[in-house]
Design a protein around this motif. Sequence first.
Motif, mmCIF file in Angstrom:
data_model
loop_
_atom_site.group_PDB
_atom_site.id
_atom_site.type_symbol
_atom_site.label_atom_id
_atom_site.label_comp_id
_atom_site.label_asym_id
_atom_site.label_seq_id
_atom_site.Cartn_x
_atom_site.Cartn_y
_atom_site.Cartn_z
ATOM 1 N N VAL A 102 5.564 -10.324 11.546
ATOM 2 C CA VAL A 102 5.836 -9.088 10.948
ATOM 3 C C VAL A 102 5.835 -9.591 9.490
ATOM 4 O O VAL A 102 5.001 -8.883 8.693
ATOM 5 N N ASN A 103 6.217 -10.850 9.119
ATOM 6 C CA ASN A 103 6.156 -11.332 7.513
ATOM 7 C C ASN A 103 4.705 -11.319 7.164
ATOM 8 O O ASN A 103 4.358 -11.082 6.078
ATOM 9 N N ALA A 104 3.713 -11.967 8.107
ATOM 10 C CA ALA A 104 2.357 -12.062 7.776
ATOM 11 C C ALA A 104 1.617 -10.917 7.989
ATOM 12 O O ALA A 104 0.260 -10.872 7.355
ATOM 13 N N TYR A 106 2.794 -16.759 7.684
ATOM 14 C CA TYR A 106 1.636 -17.534 8.302
ATOM 15 C C TYR A 106 2.224 -19.128 8.487
ATOM 16 O O TYR A 106 2.114 -19.409 9.659
ATOM 17 N N MET A 107 2.892 -19.382 7.370
ATOM 18 C CA MET A 107 3.642 -20.829 7.556
ATOM 19 C C MET A 107 4.819 -20.863 8.816
ATOM 20 O O MET A 107 4.798 -21.823 9.513
ATOM 21 N N GLY A 108 5.258 -19.646 8.813
ATOM 22 C CA GLY A 108 6.169 -19.600 9.957
ATOM 23 C C GLY A 108 5.687 -19.599 11.387
ATOM 24 O O GLY A 108 6.360 -20.158 12.248
ATOM 25 N N ILE A 109 4.571 -18.972 11.415
ATOM 26 C CA ILE A 109 3.762 -19.028 12.763
ATOM 27 C C ILE A 109 3.573 -20.599 13.094
ATOM 28 O O ILE A 109 3.671 -20.861 14.302
ATOM 29 N N VAL A 110 3.107 -21.273 12.190
ATOM 30 C CA VAL A 110 2.716 -22.757 12.535
ATOM 31 C C VAL A 110 3.786 -23.422 12.816
ATOM 32 O O VAL A 110 3.981 -24.380 13.701
ATOM 33 N N THR A 111 5.198 -22.896 12.127
ATOM 34 C CA THR A 111 6.284 -23.745 12.304
ATOM 35 C C THR A 111 6.758 -23.406 13.790
ATOM 36 O O THR A 111 7.186 -24.413 14.549
ATOM 37 N N ALA A 112 6.537 -22.244 14.246
ATOM 38 C CA ALA A 112 6.926 -21.833 15.595
ATOM 39 C C ALA A 112 6.269 -22.752 16.761
ATOM 40 O O ALA A 112 6.723 -23.075 17.580
ATOM 41 N N LEU A 113 4.956 -22.711 16.383
ATOM 42 C CA LEU A 113 3.864 -23.338 17.121
ATOM 43 C C LEU A 113 4.372 -24.770 17.530
ATOM 44 O O LEU A 113 4.355 -25.461 18.580
ATOM 45 N N ALA A 114 4.870 -25.506 16.174
ATOM 46 C CA ALA A 114 5.265 -26.915 16.280
ATOM 47 C C ALA A 114 6.536 -26.965 17.126
ATOM 48 O O ALA A 114 6.781 -27.809 17.577
ATOM 49 N N ALA A 115 7.370 -26.244 16.832
ATOM 50 C CA ALA A 115 8.717 -25.965 17.711
ATOM 51 C C ALA A 115 8.448 -25.956 19.090
ATOM 52 O O ALA A 115 9.022 -26.638 19.953
ATOM 53 N N TRP A 116 7.678 -25.118 19.505
ATOM 54 C CA TRP A 116 7.395 -24.800 20.932
ATOM 55 C C TRP A 116 6.785 -26.358 21.372
ATOM 56 O O TRP A 116 6.994 -26.553 22.543
ATOM 57 N N TYR A 117 5.842 -26.726 20.659
ATOM 58 C CA TYR A 117 5.333 -27.952 21.394
ATOM 59 C C TYR A 117 6.301 -29.075 21.361
ATOM 60 O O TYR A 117 6.531 -29.805 22.304
ATOM 61 N N ALA A 118 7.416 -29.070 20.517
ATOM 62 C CA ALA A 118 8.525 -30.031 20.707
ATOM 63 C C ALA A 118 9.289 -29.744 21.912
ATOM 64 O O ALA A 118 9.873 -30.581 22.677
ATOM 65 N N SER A 119 9.360 -28.270 22.199
ATOM 66 C CA SER A 119 10.462 -27.884 23.283
ATOM 67 C C SER A 119 9.605 -28.156 24.591
ATOM 68 O O SER A 119 10.216 -28.814 25.521
ATOM 69 N N ALA A 120 8.213 -28.089 24.628
ATOM 70 C CA ALA A 120 7.561 -28.309 25.935
ATOM 71 C C ALA A 120 7.645 -29.941 26.113
ATOM 72 O O ALA A 120 7.703 -30.097 27.188
ATOM 73 N N ALA A 121 7.391 -30.542 25.017
ATOM 74 C CA ALA A 121 7.598 -32.135 25.158
ATOM 75 C C ALA A 121 8.752 -32.675 25.622
ATOM 76 O O ALA A 121 8.836 -33.348 26.718
ATOM 77 N N LEU A 153 0.873 -9.137 10.630
ATOM 78 C CA LEU A 153 -0.044 -9.132 11.644
ATOM 79 C C LEU A 153 0.185 -8.010 12.780
ATOM 80 O O LEU A 153 -0.231 -7.688 13.720
ATOM 81 N N VAL A 154 1.707 -7.739 12.648
ATOM 82 C CA VAL A 154 2.318 -6.540 13.412
ATOM 83 C C VAL A 154 2.948 -5.518 12.599
ATOM 84 O O VAL A 154 3.151 -5.909 11.389
ATOM 85 N N VAL A 155 3.092 -4.256 13.143
ATOM 86 C CA VAL A 155 3.609 -3.440 12.259
ATOM 87 C C VAL A 155 5.167 -3.593 11.686
ATOM 88 O O VAL A 155 5.829 -4.490 12.692
ATOM 89 N N LYS A 156 5.616 -3.312 10.463
ATOM 90 C CA LYS A 156 7.117 -3.485 10.202
ATOM 91 C C LYS A 156 7.990 -2.989 11.236
ATOM 92 O O LYS A 156 9.209 -3.729 11.349
ATOM 93 N N GLU A 157 7.802 -2.125 12.126
ATOM 94 C CA GLU A 157 8.684 -1.431 13.028
ATOM 95 C C GLU A 157 8.982 -2.420 14.246
ATOM 96 O O GLU A 157 9.984 -2.247 14.803
ATOM 97 N N ALA A 158 8.134 -3.384 14.586
ATOM 98 C CA ALA A 158 8.396 -4.475 15.388
ATOM 99 C C ALA A 158 9.594 -5.478 15.203
ATOM 100 O O ALA A 158 10.211 -6.210 15.782
ATOM 101 N N VAL A 159 10.254 -5.116 13.925
ATOM 102 C CA VAL A 159 11.292 -5.925 13.400
ATOM 103 C C VAL A 159 12.529 -5.764 14.459
ATOM 104 O O VAL A 159 13.509 -6.409 14.600
ATOM 105 N N ALA A 160 12.407 -4.346 15.106
ATOM 106 C CA ALA A 160 13.573 -4.173 16.240
ATOM 107 C C ALA A 160 13.532 -5.301 17.220
ATOM 108 O O ALA A 160 14.610 -5.608 17.657
ATOM 109 N N VAL A 161 12.474 -5.811 17.649
ATOM 110 C CA VAL A 161 12.035 -6.929 18.613
ATOM 111 C C VAL A 161 12.950 -8.243 18.067
ATOM 112 O O VAL A 161 13.403 -8.785 18.853
ATOM 113 N N VAL A 162 12.421 -8.560 16.810
ATOM 114 C CA VAL A 162 13.163 -9.566 16.017
ATOM 115 C C VAL A 162 14.688 -9.504 15.847
ATOM 116 O O VAL A 162 15.355 -10.389 16.299
#
Length: 194
Positions: free
Chosen positions: A33-35, A161-176, A37-46
């Motif tokens: 949402v912040n980047a 965009y940095m938050g997306i990269v941060t999330a991917l790194a956290a998912w990697y750590a979780s998967a590890a 890449l999706v509509v602001k209304e998607a904040v309901a999911v967040v």
Amino acid sequence: MADKVCEVKEAIADPGPLGLACFALTTFCLSLVNAGLVVKEAVAVVIALALAYGGTVQILAGMWEFKKNNVFGATAFSSYGAFWVAFGLFELFGTLQIYTIPKQGVLLFLVGWTIFTFYMWIGSFATNRILVIIFTLLIITFILLDIGAAGIHVAHTWGGYMGIVTALAAWYASAAGILNTLFGRVVLPVGHRK
């Protein structure tokens, strides 16, 4: 015969992969949402994720980290879980038009979390390389969001965009944490400190 008190040490599973997964998914959705890449209304999911998974479940992971005597994990997961609950509540209040947080309030909120993230980033140097990467990305994300909240919109977008990269790194750590435990060997390296 005197009664003997037996101390039973309970073993619990590592709550780290759960806490990281909670953090990753909620951060990923908000960052989309912040980047822009999706509509602001998607904040309901967040909001839903922030109150349930990123908030409540991550706080529980933090409490289990206390049980494992991991002060870093306990503080990180409990605190960022509370971040998500607070974020979810003020977004919910705004959506329901109960109360709207003024821009200065958003900036205050973000700067406070930037300060917290800064000393957690320093603490991450004593953990493993993937946590250093996650906290480095997270501090950059917060700084960009701070600048965005101060009125420079492009910084807000880059924070997304940095938050997306941060999330991917956290998912990697979780998967590890999950895969390395299940397979009993290093499937995904995290760069343990020696």
